[in-house]
Design a protein around this motif. Sequence first.
Motif, PDB file in Angstrom:
ATOM      1  N   ALA A 108      -8.809  48.552  64.393  1.00 17.49           N
ATOM      2  CA  ALA A 108     -10.345  48.944  65.158  1.00 17.49           C
ATOM      3  C   ALA A 108     -10.491  47.648  66.150  1.00 17.49           C
ATOM      4  O   ALA A 108     -10.544  46.498  65.744  1.00 17.49           O
ATOM      5  N   GLN A 109     -11.010  48.106  67.419  1.00 17.77           N
ATOM      6  CA  GLN A 109     -11.135  47.033  68.487  1.00 17.77           C
ATOM      7  C   GLN A 109     -12.463  47.395  69.005  1.00 17.77           C
ATOM      8  O   GLN A 109     -12.959  48.399  68.889  1.00 17.77           O
ATOM      9  N   GLN A 110     -13.170  46.183  69.602  1.00 18.83           N
ATOM     10  CA  GLN A 110     -14.473  46.327  70.184  1.00 18.83           C
ATOM     11  C   GLN A 110     -14.572  47.599  71.214  1.00 18.83           C
ATOM     12  O   GLN A 110     -13.535  47.448  71.995  1.00 18.83           O
ATOM     13  N   PHE A 111     -15.625  48.170  71.242  1.00 16.34           N
ATOM     14  CA  PHE A 111     -15.766  49.435  72.374  1.00 16.34           C
ATOM     15  C   PHE A 111     -15.603  48.867  73.580  1.00 16.34           C
ATOM     16  O   PHE A 111     -16.536  47.893  73.853  1.00 16.34           O
ATOM     17  N   VAL A 112     -14.940  49.588  74.652  1.00 14.51           N
ATOM     18  CA  VAL A 112     -15.062  49.297  75.801  1.00 14.51           C
ATOM     19  C   VAL A 112     -15.551  50.669  76.489  1.00 14.51           C
ATOM     20  O   VAL A 112     -14.906  51.734  76.344  1.00 14.51           O
ATOM     21  N   PRO A 113     -16.534  50.788  77.208  1.00 11.60           N
ATOM     22  CA  PRO A 113     -17.019  51.839  77.823  1.00 11.60           C
ATOM     23  C   PRO A 113     -16.243  52.574  78.695  1.00 11.60           C
ATOM     24  O   PRO A 113     -15.288  51.831  79.490  1.00 11.60           O
ATOM     25  N   PHE A 114     -16.106  53.849  78.961  1.00 11.20           N
ATOM     26  CA  PHE A 114     -15.045  54.614  79.891  1.00 11.20           C
ATOM     27  C   PHE A 114     -15.315  54.039  81.154  1.00 11.20           C
ATOM     28  O   PHE A 114     -14.394  53.836  82.027  1.00 11.20           O
ATOM     29  N   GLU A 115     -16.404  53.664  81.765  1.00  8.57           N
ATOM     30  CA  GLU A 115     -16.902  53.327  83.195  1.00  8.57           C
ATOM     31  C   GLU A 115     -16.590  51.777  83.476  1.00  8.57           C
ATOM     32  O   GLU A 115     -16.317  51.466  84.049  1.00  8.57           O
ATOM     33  N   THR A 116     -16.520  50.919  82.366  1.00 14.77           N
ATOM     34  CA  THR A 116     -15.949  49.542  82.454  1.00 14.77           C
ATOM     35  C   THR A 116     -14.500  49.762  82.457  1.00 14.77           C
ATOM     36  O   THR A 116     -13.919  48.855  83.569  1.00 14.77           O
ATOM     37  N   ARG A 117     -13.780  50.486  81.791  1.00 18.06           N
ATOM     38  CA  ARG A 117     -12.189  50.343  81.879  1.00 18.06           C
ATOM     39  C   ARG A 117     -11.573  51.574  81.162  1.00 18.06           C
ATOM     40  O   ARG A 117     -12.038  51.581  80.015  1.00 18.06           O
TER      41      ARG A 117
END
Length: 319
Positions: A108-117
């Motif tokens: 489990a890794q920290q969430f990255v929003p779709f709009e970020t990458r």
Amino acid sequence: MSQKKMPEVGLGLWKIAPEDCAQSVYDAISVGYRHLDSACDYGNEKQVGEGIKRAIEDGLCTRDDLWITSKLWNTYHAKEHVKPALERTLSDLGLDYLDLYLIHFPIAQQFVPFETRYPPEWFYEPDAAEPKMEFAKVPLAETWQAMEALVDDGLTREIGVCNYNSALLMDLMNYASVKPYALQIESHPYLTQEKLIKLAKGFGLKVTAFSPLGALSYLELNMAEQNESVLVQEAVKAAAARTGKTEAQVVLRWNVQRGCAIIPKSSKLHRLKENLDIFDFSLNDDEMQAISALNANKRFNDPGDFCQAAFNTHCPIYD
């Protein structure tokens, strides 16, 4: 639950360049493939969708003929992110549902929003002075519960896991309300994984072997050496000589004959045909045993190795 069965040979879509992917998918379907193994992280799901769409429009198959697998990336493990992640995959693939959705890694890794990458890949902040992976405190049980809801919502027919070891699989079977359909693991003659496969089958899971040709999947990534190819082994060459098949076909047949589905990758038409043409011969018991005896517990796809080297982060998931 789906009544459809996962075909024994599929097209693995990892590392197929986006510009080649739509044609590769179309070609694969045209020569008889009905199983496609995709993932958010492969960065080519829109192109996979284009290939599927064209094949269906041209009458090569229907959607129901196809078995489409994709995978939940590490950054979407929290329960609120699982459904949006699948919805994004479905949008990219141009599909209403998947046949199988897998947890890609038990990481489990920290969430990255779709709009970020998107896809977010492994680094949390690729542009940081010293980029690294950032872990999230999300138990796998929480992720699985959210995966189960996807089945209830009709977004995927089946769910399963990738890259789990025996202990994680045993734990999963203790809390799963919706049982996993499949376990996908690296397996080839240098990494036979017999204990894990026996455990999975004992629980009633299908097993899919990725990188079924071993080192060949990793040469271009500099994660393997040419001399590590299993195709040069005498046991493989002797079986190829007896059967009149190629060494690659022998190795693929070995995996299928021991009850695993396989997802070899190729963007070359003649290789696509060759990899599918493994059902008109059998290996005898001696050949099966000789090829299995090549086991060296040699893992090419090990986060405990590549995450430190490539992503500045120690991240072992196998002992």
